[in-house]
Design an enzyme around this catalytic site. Sequence first.
Site, PDB file in Angstrom:
ATOM      1  N   LYS A  32       5.582  -5.468  -5.046  1.00 36.35           N
ATOM      2  CA  LYS A  32       5.261  -4.253  -5.804  1.00 36.35           C
ATOM      3  C   LYS A  32       6.286  -3.137  -5.581  1.00 36.35           C
ATOM      4  O   LYS A  32       6.590  -2.392  -6.512  1.00 36.35           O
ATOM      5  CB  LYS A  32       3.865  -3.749  -5.467  1.00 36.35           C
ATOM      6  CG  LYS A  32       3.660  -3.279  -4.035  1.00 36.35           C
ATOM      7  CD  LYS A  32       2.214  -2.867  -3.814  1.00 36.35           C
ATOM      8  CE  LYS A  32       1.950  -2.455  -2.390  1.00 36.35           C
ATOM      9  NZ  LYS A  32       2.623  -1.233  -1.979  1.00 36.35           N
ATOM     10  N   THR A  33       6.829  -3.036  -4.359  1.00 37.80           N
ATOM     11  CA  THR A  33       7.830  -1.995  -4.106  1.00 37.80           C
ATOM     12  C   THR A  33       9.077  -2.246  -4.955  1.00 37.80           C
ATOM     13  O   THR A  33       9.684  -1.306  -5.493  1.00 37.80           O
ATOM     14  CB  THR A  33       8.200  -1.937  -2.616  1.00 37.80           C
ATOM     15  OG1 THR A  33       7.008  -1.741  -1.845  1.00 37.80           O
ATOM     16  CG2 THR A  33       9.174  -0.809  -2.337  1.00 37.80           C
ATOM     17  N   ASP A 219       1.431   4.575  -5.796  1.00 39.89           N
ATOM     18  CA  ASP A 219       1.283   3.307  -5.072  1.00 39.89           C
ATOM     19  C   ASP A 219      -0.041   3.315  -4.306  1.00 39.89           C
ATOM     20  O   ASP A 219      -0.603   4.376  -4.024  1.00 39.89           O
ATOM     21  CB  ASP A 219       2.463   3.156  -4.101  1.00 39.89           C
ATOM     22  CG  ASP A 219       2.583   1.753  -3.551  1.00 39.89           C
ATOM     23  OD1 ASP A 219       1.903   0.840  -4.058  1.00 39.89           O
ATOM     24  OD2 ASP A 219       3.375   1.563  -2.607  1.00 39.89           O
ATOM     25  N   GLU A 220      -0.543   2.134  -3.957  1.00 43.53           N
ATOM     26  CA  GLU A 220      -1.784   1.980  -3.178  1.00 43.53           C
ATOM     27  C   GLU A 220      -2.937   2.762  -3.814  1.00 43.53           C
ATOM     28  O   GLU A 220      -3.706   3.450  -3.135  1.00 43.53           O
ATOM     29  CB  GLU A 220      -1.569   2.443  -1.721  1.00 43.53           C
ATOM     30  CG  GLU A 220      -0.419   1.753  -1.000  1.00 43.53           C
ATOM     31  CD  GLU A 220      -0.700   0.298  -0.633  1.00 43.53           C
ATOM     32  OE1 GLU A 220      -1.767  -0.227  -1.031  1.00 43.53           O
ATOM     33  OE2 GLU A 220       0.150  -0.322   0.026  1.00 43.53           O
ATOM     34  N   GLN A 250      -7.590  -5.080  -1.479  1.00 45.66           N
ATOM     35  CA  GLN A 250      -7.094  -4.470  -0.241  1.00 45.66           C
ATOM     36  C   GLN A 250      -7.612  -3.042  -0.061  1.00 45.66           C
ATOM     37  O   GLN A 250      -7.015  -2.238   0.656  1.00 45.66           O
ATOM     38  CB  GLN A 250      -5.565  -4.480  -0.219  1.00 45.66           C
ATOM     39  CG  GLN A 250      -4.971  -5.878  -0.178  1.00 45.66           C
ATOM     40  CD  GLN A 250      -3.464  -5.855   0.022  1.00 45.66           C
ATOM     41  OE1 GLN A 250      -2.960  -5.558   1.091  1.00 45.66           O
ATOM     42  NE2 GLN A 250      -2.736  -6.187  -1.045  1.00 45.66           N
ATOM     43  N   ARG A 603      -1.412 -10.816   6.237  1.00 45.09           N
ATOM     44  CA  ARG A 603      -0.298 -10.275   7.041  1.00 45.09           C
ATOM     45  C   ARG A 603       0.584 -11.412   7.563  1.00 45.09           C
ATOM     46  O   ARG A 603       1.715 -11.181   7.991  1.00 45.09           O
ATOM     47  CB  ARG A 603      -0.813  -9.475   8.242  1.00 45.09           C
ATOM     48  CG  ARG A 603      -1.639  -8.220   7.968  1.00 45.09           C
ATOM     49  CD  ARG A 603      -1.034  -7.326   6.953  1.00 45.09           C
ATOM     50  NE  ARG A 603      -1.559  -7.641   5.627  1.00 45.09           N
ATOM     51  CZ  ARG A 603      -1.033  -7.223   4.491  1.00 45.09           C
ATOM     52  NH1 ARG A 603       0.066  -6.483   4.499  1.00 45.09           N
ATOM     53  NH2 ARG A 603      -1.567  -7.545   3.315  1.00 45.09           N
TER      54      ARG A 603
END
Length: 738
Positions: A32-33, A219-220, A250, A603
Amino acid sequence: MNLVEGLNPKQKEAVLQTEGPVLILAGAGSGKTRVLTHRIAYLIQEKNVLPWKILAITFTNKAAKEMRERVDQLVGKGAEEIWVSTFHSACVKILRRDIDKIGYSRSFTIYDTADQKALIKECLKELNYNEKNYPVNYVLGEISNQKNELISASEYEKNSAGDFRKEKLAHIYTLYQKKLAGNNALDFDDIIFKTVELFIYHPDVLEHYQNRFEYIMVDEYQDTNTAQYRLVRLLASKHENLCVVGDDDQSIYGWRGANIRNILDFEKDFKNAKVIKLEQNYRSTKVILDAANAVIKNNYGRKAKALWTENEQGDLIDVRETENEHEEAEFVANEIVKQIEKRGKEYKDFAVLYRTNAQSRVVEEHFIKHGIPYRLLGGVRFYERKEIKDLLGYLRVILNPSDDLSLKRIINVPKRGIGDTTIGKVEEVASNYDMSFFDVIREDEIVSQFGRAASKLKKFADLIGVLQAQSQLGTVMELIENVLERTGYLKELEEENTEESKERIQNIKELISKAADYDQNAEEPSLEGFLEEVSLVADIDNYDAENNAVVLMTLHSAKGLEFPYVFITGMEEGIFPSYMSVVSENEDAVEEERRLCYVGITRARQKLYLCYAKSRMLRGLTQYNRASRFISELPQELIAVGSKAKKATDPLAGIRPKNKVLHTYTPYQGAVSNNANSSSDNSPLEFGCGDLVKHIKFGVGTVEDIRYAGADYEVTVLFPKFGSKKLMARLAKLKLVQ
């Protein structure tokens, strides 16, 4: 440069969709970044959007820094004009420009948690409220929740009418806000709240930023609370070129105000919104992703999606049952040593994740025994250490003399003979004359009233005046060095010459290094800019992936990070998921715990270990636990041969261990007693120590102790929100939670 070359089809679609509202559902490890940064570059290079017309917001300084670096590489000249920052950093910029319109000075101070607690204690003392009845952390949490929902103190007071406890909390909230304003200070939640307030009451300010930011990216987005949501809606309402990126799977911060509905209802809020799903994962093996998908599919409140990858199949998941927490920690330590010695891995390849910070102690002990280097994220933060708080207190007062809280912290540090009695007298005068503490001590006519303390107060006021003048002439680093020299703070530590004082000196030198780095690298270095930077730093911002040590942290702290090898410990009912989520009768609480498990699983890049113990001591109680329901949700074909994964059939297993509780409290053994004062007609209670009981007012708690009390039983119950309470069992109508 072809900005979409090398992107997968969905990533390319997200970059090219530049106009109107866009929701990018980005699964863990889906790049996504990369999409966000390429989208920014595409807007500038292909759509000819001016760089300063773009606002990109994320949640952590670490993420903002990474995004800034990538944007600089892609865009080159002009990239510095793009606003890439956290919510709070962006709002501080806005408030520094216009907060005077809502009654604050632009030199406002930002209070951290320790400052907030000190201020709440002042409020409780002034209101004569017992801290046991109104615990500081609970009060702060309640105020924070109200601010996240954009509920002011006055509105909360109206809403609390008729509820005795809430009316008291409203009084604390009101006085707390009054003291913040008097100190020209904002707490962390105020930064967003006051920006929204500024926009609502001053449409001209809002219009300025609406015109400036034609393209907004967040973002997020799943982590936004009501205040952040409102802020984004206000800024984007004119052009509606809003692109939000997030993953409802998330969303793990509901406990601090995040509202998952913000992302789930995006299409309702923004008509004709385009939804793009990024489901290809570039991080983990097929086995790890299949495990994550298997767990999260049990949630109902989510948008349908499934991660997939072209990566290798990978190792099966090691599900490990141990007798207790010590055996669990020993297994983790031995496995790390084995992987390093036999497979050539490094310590930095490993992370140990757990539900609560308290679980780290036993792991740390076993790591020390094996000589395993580790880093603990979430311990005492650098900026919360006493010597650092003292020096920052001086800097705050130099910038903002109205900050009474910081001034009272440093007025007798190092000791100047200004005691609590004198401070109390100054406070009384300041209150009577509606002046700040500093204004009182720098007025010769007023300060002369304080007898022998007058000269000491005047000398301190003169010191601050000199330091204020020096702050206009040099760098932040030079100012800190001046403070140390003129106050004698460093000299006092050097003369102390103990191991503790030497460590404190090293911390001070580290602060000086931080200031030097800031002076060299900030676009426009200033004292207020430096204080902002250190006020908004988070634990994760200090994570250094190149430091060769095992990382220990909570699952919440691990979000946004990744490691080749991940151990998740304490996978037991009542620990993970937490017992409060299990007994809350709120399915949303368990779903958030499951999302936290999904975050933990994703993770891992290469290998995942899930560990649970048959017994574990927590809060002085040894509990006998069953494996977490999340383990039972894993397909057997994903679990390595030899692993043990038992089904968690009883949702309260492990929280209510019948007749197996070992603890430090007096155990309840039934109705028979040698106590001569006990009533002969006492019938046995339906619960014992370690059981969960429900109270009509305090909710669900854990029984810690039971004692005879005439015709009844005195029961000590630990309630999460209200602490330990001694209650008469039958009078309080305590009921066993089945």
